[in-house]
Scaffold this active site. Structure first.
Site, short mmCIF file in Angstrom:
data_model
loop_
_atom_site.label_atom_id
_atom_site.label_comp_id
_atom_site.label_asym_id
_atom_site.label_seq_id
_atom_site.Cartn_x
_atom_site.Cartn_y
_atom_site.Cartn_z
N THR A 342 0.85 -1.19 0.00
CA THR A 342 0.00 0.00 0.00
C THR A 342 0.88 1.23 0.00
OG1 THR A 342 -1.62 -1.22 1.36
CG2 THR A 342 -1.86 1.15 1.29
N GLY A 424 1.05 -1.57 5.03
CA GLY A 424 1.48 -2.66 5.88
C GLY A 424 0.45 -3.65 6.34
N GLY A 425 -0.65 -3.89 5.59
CA GLY A 425 -1.59 -4.93 5.97
C GLY A 425 -2.08 -4.75 7.40
#
Length: 528
Positions: A342, A424-425
């Site tokens: 992202t 970063g999920g």
């Protein structure tokens, strides 16, 4: 030690310096923060192609003077043909592939989000001006970052044979070295087309027809009609009142509710000191509580009454979750969640507009499918759907997939406004909580809040273990205390990208804008 950038007329933070420059230049020419964000978003789609692109999705939070913050939901729906039965007929009954045409099953919402955002503010500059930096970078070439080079090498086995990938992102059949010049001429043509014909032409015009035909020929269920049916939406963001201001985040099916819950739970733990055991442990345990509820609750709003999110953020619910936290011992954790790539970026202008924006392809390079006519790399966000019909996130035509993306915005009681976020999920809400508590609870300087060592628990970008990952710069006594209290600690490098690429800006009542960026990224914070 880095220091926050200060500005009076405008400021911007982005994880690649070229995107920060593109947005800063728009602000200097009298453009709004929203226009600066479009310029930065287009640029970063070119210069950081492994992390995001216009074949993916995006989400915005926008604060305008005298108005309540609004959100823009620019996530795409699953194709009309996308059903478990359709995938079973293609030989996939248990899971959707993560790469290739079968992984490219949702409409990209990024471009629709740009238009929706521009509609929220006066327009001062033509679209051609906003897209000019992206066009120039695509035509002349980018200097490949070390991050892109590393990711390309690391993921090459799964991407090499995906249609269009090698021709677009490899040089002479090999991953580009750091600093190599990589041109994307087809993508430049696409941006020129959008500048001349408007952003809606991405969904209704020749581009959509070309995309539909190419994707269909390579196994995707997407068709031209799916593009024509797409539209980004203006939404009311989730909000939470804390003892340190009002926090805003994105609605379901993003994990915005988890980000707010973590801070709402932590607010009730009575932690008094920054970066000690209680601070780190308290946020980690708050994260576990929030993530457990997120996994049970968050899905497409069609299948989940909004009231459930309101209830999850109620004082009673947060107090109950806080009461379940043992401040002397870690709760066992087997993990829950996701990994994704992202880019987050934010801007504030001198009229008080503040923007928090995030866009993504899901995994690195998404599905890997690149359309040769347009140069667009397609996301694989839809690969997160389940093919089990009874699963709460089961694949269904028109359904929205779960998103880890969650841009954040804060309104302090003293008149300050803050935008912050990261990639970063599962690490996104954790980094937001770390940065925000350092700043709001403990009065750390803004840049220090990002630069100081961070942590992340569970799976996140580039990692699939469920350990508590700490940067090596943490005080030894904090690491020891965490281990002794039951945390499965894994020590990483001093400035590890696993911790995300964070950024933040604060607009103070005296007119000064502070901007900070993450030294773990290739970014910059610029102001004037």
């Amino acid at each position: 030690m880095l220091h926050a950038v200060l500005g009076f007329e405008g400021a911007l933070s982005a994880p690649h310096h070229a995107a920060a420059l593109a947005g800063r230049d728009v602000l200097q020419e009298g453009g709004t923060a929203i226009e600066a964000m479009v310029a930065a978003a287009a640029t970063i789609a070119v210069v950081y192609p492994h992390m995001n692109g216009i074949g993916g999705d995006g989400f915005w939070l926008i604060k305008r003077p005298g108005a309540a913050p609004v959100g823009i939901f620019a996530g795409g729906q699953a194709a009309t043909l996308a059903t478990p039965g359709w995938y079973a007929a293609q030989g996939h009954e248990t899971a959707i592939p993560g790469r290739g045409g079968l992984a490219a099953l949702t409409v990209p919402g990024t471009i629709g989000g740009w238009q929706c955002a521009l509609d929220q503010s006066r327009s001062t500059l033509p679209l051609s001006r906003l897209l000019a930096p992206a066009i120039a970078h695509a035509e002349r070439g980018i200097a490949v970052t070390g991050n892109q080079s590393h990711v390309t090498s690391e993921k090459l086995d799964g991407l090499r044979d995906v249609p269009g990938f090698a021709d677009t992102f490899l040089i002479n059949g090999a991953p580009p070295a750091p600093g190599a010049r990589l041109r994307q001429p087809a993508l430049a043509v696409t941006f020129r087309h959008l500048a001349e014909n408007g952003l809606r032409s991405f969904y209704d015009g020749d581009i959509a027809e070309t995309h539909g035909a190419f994707l269909a020929s390579h196994g995707s269920p997407l068709r031209q009609a799916d593009f024509a049916a797409y539209g980004a939406e203006v939404v009311e963001p989730l909000r939470l009142q804390t003892s340190h201001g009002t926090l805003y985040n994105m609605i379901a099916p993003t994990q915005g509710v988890a980000s707010l819950m973590i801070l709402g739970i932590f607010d009730r733990l009575g932690v008094r000191e920054a970066d000690g055991f209680a601070h780190v442990h308290g946020l980690i345990e708050s994260t576990k509580q929030a993530f457990r509820l997120r996994e049970r609750l968050v899905r497409d709003p069609q299948d989940m009454p909004v009231l459930k999110l309101d209830q999850a953020l109620s004082s009673e619910a947060l107090a109950q979750l806080a009461s379940q936290i043992d401040m002397t011992s870690a709760m066992p954790w087997s993990g829950a969640g996701d990994m994704s790539d992202t880019t987050w970026f934010g801007a504030i202008d001198n009229e008080g507009r503040a923007v928090s924006c995030i866009q993504s392809l899901y995994h690195e390079f998404g599905s890997g499918v690149v359309l040769p006519q347009s140069g667009i790399c397609w996301q694989n966000r839809g690969s997160s759907f389940s093919l089990e019909p009874a699963h709460p996130r089961a694949l269904k035509p028109g359904r929205l997939p779960f998103h880890t993306l969650c841009p954040s915005l804060v309104r302090f009681d003293d008149g300050r406004h803050m935008v912050l976020g990261t990639m970063g999920g599962d690490g996104q809400p954790q980094t937001q909580s770390c940065v925000f508590t350092r700043y709001a609870w403990f009065n750390r300087p803004l840049q220090d809040c990002i630069s100081l060592p961070r942590w992340v628990v569970g799976r996140t970008w580039g990692q699939d273990s469920n350990t508590l990952k700490l940067e090596a710069r943490f005080a030894p006594e904090v690491m020891t205390a965490l281990r002794e209290r039951g945390h499965d600690v894994e020590v990483l490098a001093d400035y590890d990208e696993v911790m995300g690429h964070a950024g933040a800006l604060v607009h103070r009542p005296d007119g000064v804008i502070e901007a900070a960026y993450d030294p773990r990224s290739d970014g910059a914070a610029l102001g004037y």
